[in-house]
Design an enzyme around this catalytic site. Structure first.
Site, mmCIF file in Angstrom:
data_model
loop_
_atom_site.group_PDB
_atom_site.id
_atom_site.type_symbol
_atom_site.label_atom_id
_atom_site.label_comp_id
_atom_site.label_asym_id
_atom_site.label_seq_id
_atom_site.Cartn_x
_atom_site.Cartn_y
_atom_site.Cartn_z
ATOM 1 N N ASN A 268 -10.389 -2.808 2.635
ATOM 2 C CA ASN A 268 -10.068 -2.830 1.205
ATOM 3 C C ASN A 268 -11.330 -2.513 0.410
ATOM 4 O O ASN A 268 -12.427 -2.441 0.972
ATOM 5 C CB ASN A 268 -9.551 -4.214 0.795
ATOM 6 N N HIS B 292 0.827 -1.224 0.000
ATOM 7 C CA HIS B 292 0.000 0.000 0.000
ATOM 8 C C HIS B 292 0.859 1.272 0.000
ATOM 9 O O HIS B 292 0.540 2.255 0.665
ATOM 10 C CB HIS B 292 -0.965 0.012 1.193
#
Ligand code: NDP
Length: 489
Positions: free
Chosen positions: A128, A55
């Site tokens: 997510n 990420h």
């Protein structure tokens, strides 16, 4: 025009010349005493911190969460205590695999990390844009991430590694199917849903526990790129998410998400046909319908991207009374590893950085360490250990979470009937219309370019077990003969 401020050193002293280094003569050499030059170069050398291992590429903004429905019978969390209540928050969205300079419009799962500055401390929800994940056991997580990152020798991403791992990990089929579907490539963060993915828990004033899953449904509608569209977009700009999210909020158009929760009474977890704590599974809406909770709006851009978005540190270990974890094995590992990653990336006192600091007073007994810049937490400086008789802060057992009853052997949930890796991907496949299925097949075929035949065939078996049409569609898109699945499986 008002008089411009005088430039200073970091120690606050006025700078008399910022164009010329101190020099012995017009052609040099330079003087050792030019500490302002050294300070400038030394700061530049230290501008980077380790990027997130996963990420790394992200986009975010500040916002507000507003309660629109009363769920206080399920949780004592103050954030949900009354309809109309507003709580400031911050969001950071991200791709999983790409480095900080990666293009935004790439097919990948998106991170959906939220921090709510509640009156009982910060509550983080590190989700997510997909309701499930590739693996259900954290022992497999570092290996999985290695397959998404660069090959140690070629330093290139490896489609072979990805499909080798996925084809040897049938539990990944659900997430792979979402990733390769239309929703695997959103146009920008505001056009996608967010999910807690994990099962968390609520507990109420009466000490009753509920298992829960959060859903954040986009109010902007779902918008996706096809692979072909994304290729063109990335050729024109690698920063489309940042441009769109920042630009939209700057124009005063604030993206919104409806916030919902699925709620399962504690005891029911023993009886569901699927493991409700398995991160590769959803809870079907027919069994556990979405209950409205509120609305999340992003309405303020960061003034300093690095300070407020890059240094924003989200962790599922940030819980508040009334919201807690569940037996989900992946969640249990993330409770450790996220805070650990922030200590490594940002330092011991990362929670004291303005973007991470709670909006309520902090009373810990932690001491010293690098960059300890804030005051003693206790008003009384003699109360620097605990227990003490110096009137320092003390524990309060009224915040104790109800005890969790554990039953069965260690693998209990993984052996229950119906806990297969194909039923839920099949339910998803059946939601797709013919156009969506065709794009799924071609996206998989695109992603399999260069992968050895034996790995492709192993993966086709999983597609076949999900639905024969899935395997046939992918094989056709690859231009290969459909293998004899009767033999393969
Ligand atoms: P439902 O028909 O009740 O719900 C379908 C869910 O799938 C909705 O949340 C919907 O999200 C989402 N969805 C619809 N179209 C797509 C698509 N093309 N790609 C990805 N997601 C889509 O069915 P069930 O609850 O029984 O679930 C069936 C399957 O749907 C699951 O196996 C799972 O793969 C998928 N799914 C289920 C979710 C859940 O929490 N139950 C959440 C998301 C996906 P939206 O309303 O935003 O369109």
């Amino acid at each position: 025009m008002s008089k411009r401020k005088t430039m200073t050193t970091t120690a606050g002293a006025p700078v008399s010349d910022n164009q010329n280094s101190l020099s012995a003569g017009p052609r040099g050499p330079l003087l050792m005493q030019d500490y302002q030059l050294f300070e400038k170069l030394a700061h530049q050398n230290r501008e980077r911190i380790p990027e997130r291992v996963v990420h790394a590429k992200g986009w975010g903004a500040h916002g507000t969460f507003t309660v629109t429905n009363d769920i206080s019978q399920y949780t004592r969390a103050k954030i949900f205590s009354e309809v109309g209540k507003q709580t400031p928050m911050i969001a950071r969205f991200s791709t999983v695999a790409g480095e900080q300079g990666a293009a935004d419009a790439e097919r990948d799962v998106r991170g959906f990390a939220l921090k709510f500055y509640t009156e009982e401390g910060n509550w983080d929800m590190v989700g997510n844009n997909t309701p499930v994940f590739f693996v259900r056991d954290p022992r497999k997580f570092p290996d999985f991430i290695h397959t998404q990152k660069r090959h140690p020798r070629t330093n290139l991403r490896s489609a072979t590694a990805m499909w080798d791992f996925w084809s040897l990990s049938p539990e990944s089929l659900h997430q792979v199917t979402i990733l390769m579907s239309d929703r695997g490539l959103p146009v920008a963060p505001m056009y996608m849903n967010g999910y807690s993915s994990h099962t968390y828990s609520f507990w109420n004033e009466d000490g009753e526990r509920y298992w829960i899953k959060f859903h954040f449904k986009t109010k902007q509608g779902h918008k996706h790129y096809t692979n072909k569209e994304a290729k063109k977009i990335v050729g024109e700009s690698r920063e489309t998410y940042q441009e769109e999210l920042f630009g939209t909020i700057d124009r005063g158009e604030f993206p919104k998400w409806g916030v919902y929760v699925q709620i399962m009474p504690e005891a029911e977890a023993e009886n569901t046909p699927y493991n409700p704590f398995d991160l590769t599974k959803v809870w079907p809406h027919g069994d556990y319908p979405l209950i409205e909770v509120g609305e999340m709006e992003l309405n303020r851009n960061a003034d300093n991207y690095f300070a407020e978005i890059e240094q924003a540190a989200f962790s599922p270990s940030n819980m508040v009374p009334g919201i807690s974890v569940s037996p989900d094995k992946m969640l249990q590992a993330r409770v450790f590893s996220y805070a650990d990653a922030h200590r490594h990336r940002l330092g011991t006192h990362y929670e004291a950085l303005p973007v991470n600091a709670p909006k309520v007073p902090v009373h810990t007994y932690h001491k010293d360490g690098q960059m300890r810049f804030f005051d003693n937490f206790a008003e009384n400086p003699d109360a620097y250990y605990e227990p003490n008789s110096m009137n320092g802060p003390v524990e309060d057992e009224s915040y104790r979470e109800p005890p969790l009853k554990i039953s069965g052997d260690a693998d209990h949930y993984d052996h229950r009937e119906g806990n297969d890796d194909y039923a839920q991907p099949r339910a998803l496949f059946n939601l797709f219309d013919e156009g969506e299925k065709a794009r799924l097949f071609s996206n998989v075929a695109d992603a399999m370019q260069g992968v050895p035949e034996h790995i492709i065939e192993r993966q086709l078996v999983h597609f076949h077990k999900c639905d024969p049409a899935y395997a046939e569609g992918v094989a056709k898109a690859l231009g290969i003969k459909v293998p004899d699945f009767a033999q393969a499986s």
